[in-house]
Structure formats: structure tokens, C-alpha cells
Design a protein around this motif. Structure first.
Motif, mmCIF file in Angstrom:
data_model
loop_
_atom_site.group_PDB
_atom_site.id
_atom_site.type_symbol
_atom_site.label_atom_id
_atom_site.label_comp_id
_atom_site.label_asym_id
_atom_site.label_seq_id
_atom_site.Cartn_x
_atom_site.Cartn_y
_atom_site.Cartn_z
ATOM 1 N N ILE A 68 0.849 -1.198 0.000
ATOM 2 C CA ILE A 68 0.000 0.000 0.000
ATOM 3 C C ILE A 68 0.883 1.246 0.000
ATOM 4 C CG2 ILE A 68 -1.781 1.268 1.265
ATOM 5 C CD1 ILE A 68 -2.691 -1.429 -0.013
ATOM 6 N N ASN A 69 1.928 1.208 0.793
ATOM 7 C CA ASN A 69 2.974 2.226 0.806
ATOM 8 C C ASN A 69 4.221 1.572 1.383
ATOM 9 O OD1 ASN A 69 2.920 2.470 3.714
ATOM 10 N ND2 ASN A 69 1.106 3.773 3.502
ATOM 11 N N GLU A 70 5.262 2.323 1.619
ATOM 12 C CA GLU A 70 6.515 1.719 2.090
ATOM 13 C C GLU A 70 6.414 1.141 3.493
ATOM 14 O OE1 GLU A 70 8.918 5.630 3.633
ATOM 15 O OE2 GLU A 70 8.787 5.273 1.473
ATOM 16 N N ASN A 71 5.363 1.495 4.229
ATOM 17 C CA ASN A 71 5.203 1.007 5.601
ATOM 18 C C ASN A 71 4.034 0.057 5.795
ATOM 19 O OD1 ASN A 71 7.364 2.567 6.679
ATOM 20 N ND2 ASN A 71 6.048 4.372 6.543
ATOM 21 N N CYS A 72 3.360 -0.322 4.711
ATOM 22 C CA CYS A 72 2.173 -1.156 4.872
ATOM 23 C C CYS A 72 2.047 -2.174 3.743
ATOM 24 C CB CYS A 72 0.917 -0.287 4.918
ATOM 25 S SG CYS A 72 -0.588 -1.229 5.201
ATOM 26 N N LEU A 73 2.090 -3.442 4.116
ATOM 27 C CA LEU A 73 1.851 -4.538 3.180
ATOM 28 C C LEU A 73 0.525 -5.193 3.529
ATOM 29 C CD1 LEU A 73 5.338 -6.324 3.198
ATOM 30 C CD2 LEU A 73 4.492 -4.632 1.562
ATOM 31 N N VAL A 74 -0.247 -5.526 2.510
ATOM 32 C CA VAL A 74 -1.505 -6.234 2.725
ATOM 33 C C VAL A 74 -1.385 -7.606 2.090
ATOM 34 C CG1 VAL A 74 -3.977 -6.271 2.236
ATOM 35 C CG2 VAL A 74 -2.864 -4.117 2.832
ATOM 36 N N ALA A 75 -1.617 -8.621 2.906
ATOM 37 C CA ALA A 75 -1.556 -10.011 2.441
ATOM 38 C C ALA A 75 -2.958 -10.485 2.100
ATOM 39 C CB ALA A 75 -0.964 -10.889 3.527
ATOM 40 N N GLU A 76 -3.054 -11.274 1.030
ATOM 41 C CA GLU A 76 -4.321 -11.899 0.647
ATOM 42 C C GLU A 76 -4.067 -13.373 0.397
ATOM 43 O OE1 GLU A 76 -8.076 -11.407 -2.422
ATOM 44 O OE2 GLU A 76 -6.270 -10.249 -2.799
ATOM 45 N N ILE A 77 -4.873 -14.209 1.002
ATOM 46 C CA ILE A 77 -4.701 -15.643 0.866
ATOM 47 C C ILE A 77 -5.125 -16.099 -0.530
ATOM 48 C CG2 ILE A 77 -6.979 -16.290 1.780
ATOM 49 C CD1 ILE A 77 -5.372 -18.523 3.366
ATOM 50 N N THR A 78 -4.408 -17.049 -1.082
ATOM 51 C CA THR A 78 -4.758 -17.631 -2.379
ATOM 52 C C THR A 78 -5.591 -18.893 -2.135
ATOM 53 O OG1 THR A 78 -2.787 -19.027 -2.452
ATOM 54 C CG2 THR A 78 -2.592 -16.798 -3.410
ATOM 55 N N ALA A 79 -6.119 -19.454 -3.210
ATOM 56 C CA ALA A 79 -6.881 -20.706 -3.090
ATOM 57 C C ALA A 79 -5.990 -21.809 -2.517
ATOM 58 C CB ALA A 79 -7.448 -21.108 -4.444
ATOM 59 N N ALA A 80 -4.739 -21.860 -2.967
ATOM 60 C CA ALA A 80 -3.802 -22.866 -2.445
ATOM 61 C C ALA A 80 -3.550 -22.643 -0.960
ATOM 62 C CB ALA A 80 -2.485 -22.820 -3.217
ATOM 63 N N GLY A 81 -3.391 -21.389 -0.553
ATOM 64 C CA GLY A 81 -3.183 -21.069 0.852
ATOM 65 C C GLY A 81 -4.385 -21.439 1.710
ATOM 66 N N ALA A 82 -5.584 -21.241 1.173
ATOM 67 C CA ALA A 82 -6.797 -21.603 1.909
ATOM 68 C C ALA A 82 -6.873 -23.112 2.127
ATOM 69 C CB ALA A 82 -8.028 -21.096 1.170
ATOM 70 N N ARG A 83 -6.494 -23.888 1.117
ATOM 71 C CA ARG A 83 -6.512 -25.348 1.268
ATOM 72 C C ARG A 83 -5.522 -25.797 2.342
ATOM 73 N NH1 ARG A 83 -6.813 -24.772 -4.318
ATOM 74 N NH2 ARG A 83 -4.627 -25.361 -4.594
ATOM 75 N N VAL A 84 -4.362 -25.136 2.401
ATOM 76 C CA VAL A 84 -3.370 -25.462 3.430
ATOM 77 C C VAL A 84 -3.905 -25.035 4.803
ATOM 78 C CG1 VAL A 84 -1.032 -24.981 4.280
ATOM 79 C CG2 VAL A 84 -1.424 -25.358 1.834
ATOM 80 N N ALA A 85 -4.499 -23.854 4.894
ATOM 81 C CA ALA A 85 -5.048 -23.359 6.161
ATOM 82 C C ALA A 85 -6.142 -24.275 6.694
ATOM 83 C CB ALA A 85 -5.598 -21.940 5.976
ATOM 84 N N GLU A 89 -4.735 -29.690 2.305
ATOM 85 C CA GLU A 89 -3.446 -30.010 1.692
ATOM 86 C C GLU A 89 -2.327 -29.778 2.703
ATOM 87 O OE1 GLU A 89 -2.705 -28.031 -2.004
ATOM 88 O OE2 GLU A 89 -4.628 -28.651 -2.847
ATOM 89 N N VAL A 90 -1.282 -30.546 2.549
ATOM 90 C CA VAL A 90 -0.081 -30.393 3.385
ATOM 91 C C VAL A 90 0.951 -29.652 2.549
ATOM 92 C CG1 VAL A 90 1.757 -31.625 4.584
ATOM 93 C CG2 VAL A 90 -0.581 -32.526 4.609
ATOM 94 N N PHE A 91 1.645 -28.696 3.182
ATOM 95 C CA PHE A 91 2.673 -27.943 2.483
ATOM 96 C C PHE A 91 3.929 -27.935 3.338
ATOM 97 C CE2 PHE A 91 4.982 -24.491 0.633
ATOM 98 C CZ PHE A 91 4.626 -24.516 -0.707
ATOM 99 N N PRO A 92 5.067 -28.367 2.795
ATOM 100 C CA PRO A 92 6.313 -28.374 3.576
ATOM 101 C C PRO A 92 6.654 -26.977 4.097
ATOM 102 C CG PRO A 92 6.610 -29.510 1.473
ATOM 103 C CD PRO A 92 5.267 -28.845 1.426
#
Length: 101
Positions: A68-85, A89-92
Motif C-alpha cells: 500500500i505504501n513503504e510502511n504497509c503490506l496487505v496479504a491476501e490468501i490464495t486458493a492454495a493457501g486456503a486449502r493449506v489453512a 493439503e499439506v505444504f512443507p
């Protein structure tokens, strides 16, 4: 890296993915993620470490990051990340969440 550090990183990555997956928008900034990791889950974390965790997850395709700026990152989960969460799915490098009873 020591065994404990590996264990802690795997758990913190899982915490981040589960937090994002439980959020209606699937997004959150690194400051909030760090606060949740520390306050709700007891991790000894800081924003610098959280950014490292987020960059690792992004590199693996489990989240995307928008600066968003140099002091703020916004993370968004992907479909693969949701399956791991969800433990589908298992992820090393990411601790598999405990099954809900």
C-alpha cells in the motif's frame, strides 16, 4: 537454524494462513497479523519478522502481497493457501492445523 526455530516458523506460517482464511475478505495488513500472532497465539513476533514470513508465503504461492505504501503490506490468501489453512493439503514448511472435533 535450530529445530525450535524451524518449529516456530512452521507454526507462525500456519497461524498467518488460518487468520487470513478466517477473515471474510481474506486480507489483512502485516501489522494486524503481527498483533494477532503475538496477542492471540503468543508468538514472540515483530513486524520485520512478520514481513519475512509473508514474503516466504508469497514465494510459495500461498498468499499475494500488495504494498500500500513503504510502511504497509496487505496479504491476501490464495486458493492454495486456503486449502493449506483448512488442512486439506499439506505444504512443507507450514504446520498442518489440528483437526476440529
Amino acid at each position: 537454524m535450530k529445530k525450535y526455530e524451524i518449529f516456530e516458523h512452521e507454526n507462525l506460517r500456519s497461524c498467518v494462513l488460518r487468520t487470513l482464511e478466517e477473515t471474510p475478505s481474506g486480507t489483512m495488513n502485516e501489522s494486524l497479523l503481527d498483533s494477532i500472532a503475538h496477542g492471540a497465539y503468543g508468538f514472540d513476533s515483530n513486524r520485520k519478522r512478520m514481513v519475512q514470513i509473508l514474503r516466504w508465503l508469497e514465494d510459495k504461492g500461498l498468499i499475494t502481497i500488495e504494498a500500500i505504501n513503504e510502511n504497509c503490506l496487505v496479504a491476501e490468501i490464495t486458493a492454495a493457501g486456503a486449502r493449506v489453512a483448512q488442512g486439506v493439503e499439506v505444504f512443507p514448511g507450514v504446520k498442518r492445523p489440528e483437526r476440529k472435533a
